[in-house]
Design an enzyme around this catalytic site. Sequence first.
Site, mmCIF file in Angstrom:
data_model
loop_
_atom_site.group_PDB
_atom_site.id
_atom_site.type_symbol
_atom_site.label_atom_id
_atom_site.label_comp_id
_atom_site.label_asym_id
_atom_site.label_seq_id
_atom_site.Cartn_x
_atom_site.Cartn_y
_atom_site.Cartn_z
ATOM 1 N N HIS A 1 1.737 4.483 -2.872
ATOM 2 C CA HIS A 1 1.804 5.952 -2.779
ATOM 3 C C HIS A 1 3.108 6.463 -3.381
ATOM 4 C CE1 HIS A 1 -1.810 6.436 -0.494
ATOM 5 N NE2 HIS A 1 -1.352 5.845 0.602
ATOM 6 N N HIS B 1 0.830 -1.207 0.000
ATOM 7 C CA HIS B 1 0.000 0.000 0.000
ATOM 8 C C HIS B 1 0.868 1.262 0.000
ATOM 9 C CE1 HIS B 1 -3.514 2.451 1.610
ATOM 10 N NE2 HIS B 1 -2.480 3.193 2.002
ATOM 11 N N GLU B 2 1.826 1.321 0.923
ATOM 12 C CA GLU B 2 2.658 2.521 1.021
ATOM 13 C C GLU B 2 3.540 2.701 -0.212
ATOM 14 O OE1 GLU B 2 1.992 4.670 3.090
ATOM 15 O OE2 GLU B 2 0.839 3.519 4.550
#
Length: 285
Positions: A204, A200-201
Site C-alpha cells: 500500500h 502487504h502493508e
Amino acid sequence: MSSSSGRDFTLPSRRGCLVSDDGSIAPLITRQTRRQQNSTFPSSITVPVNFHIASTEADANLITESIASAQFSVLYDNFAAHNINLVLNSTTRVIDNLTGSAFFVNEAPEGEYNYVYYREELDAYYRQTRRGGYDALNIYFFSQYLPGLTGYCQFPTLTPLTESDDEFWTDSCQINALTMPGIPAEVANPEWNLGHIAVHEAGHWFGLNHTFAGGCGATGDFVADTPAQRWEVYGCPVGEDTCPDAVGEDPIRNFMGYTDDSCTSEFTKGQEERMFHQYLTYRRQ
C-alpha cells in the site's frame, strides 16, 4: 500516561487490513501518466527502511532480535524479487503499555469491548520517532493491536509531503506484531504469521490497492495483470473465481489479498511497475 484525547473507536466489521477500498488512488494514475510521458525509470530502486518496535510491559520479551531480523528478511526478499532494494537504516524499541497497544485501549469490563483511541498521543509518538524523508519507509510493530486487525499503511499523496505537513509525520505502516515470523505459536495470528502482512502493508505504501478493490469492474485495482476479484477471500481457496465473467481466477497467491500467509507468494509484473511509478513520481523527487 493520562490523556484527554481518548475517544471511542468502533471495531471494523471485517478482519484484516485497515486500509479502505473507498476512494481508490486512481487519480494518481492520470497525473502520473502526464508526468511520465518523457520519463525513464531506473531498473532498480533503493528504499531506506526504519523499524519501530513497541511492546507492552507484558510483551517486553516477545519481539526478539531474531524475529525482527526474520521480518526484515521477508520484506527484503519479496521486494528484491521486483528490483526494490530495501535497506534497514534503524531499529528502535519502546516498552510502554499505551504505545505497545497502538494507542487503542479497551476500557470496558473483561469480556466486553469499548476501545478508546488516543490519537493525540499517537501523533506525538510519530513526530518523535519517524525518520527520513517522504521516500523513507517507517514501519511500526505493536505487540497488541485491535482484535482481528492486522495493519494499516498510507498511500502516497499527489503532492509529496514535507516536515511542515502534519500528514508527513504519520506517513508510515502499522503492523500487528503477532503476524511477524517466529512469534510463538500460542500467541501468533493463526492465519497470518509468516511476515507477509508487512509485505502487504508496504505494498500500500508503494501505491498498490487490494486485489479486490473495484470488485469485478473494469478498472479493478488499476493493475492490468491481476485478475478481477469481487471481494476479499480468506484461507487459500484454490480455484476461487468471484468474477466468473472476467478473465482469470481470483489472485489468491497475491500479497495484496487477504488469503493466509502460507498461500501468498507474489506480486505481478504490473504491480512492480506500479510500485516503481508511484514511488518515483510521488515519494522521491
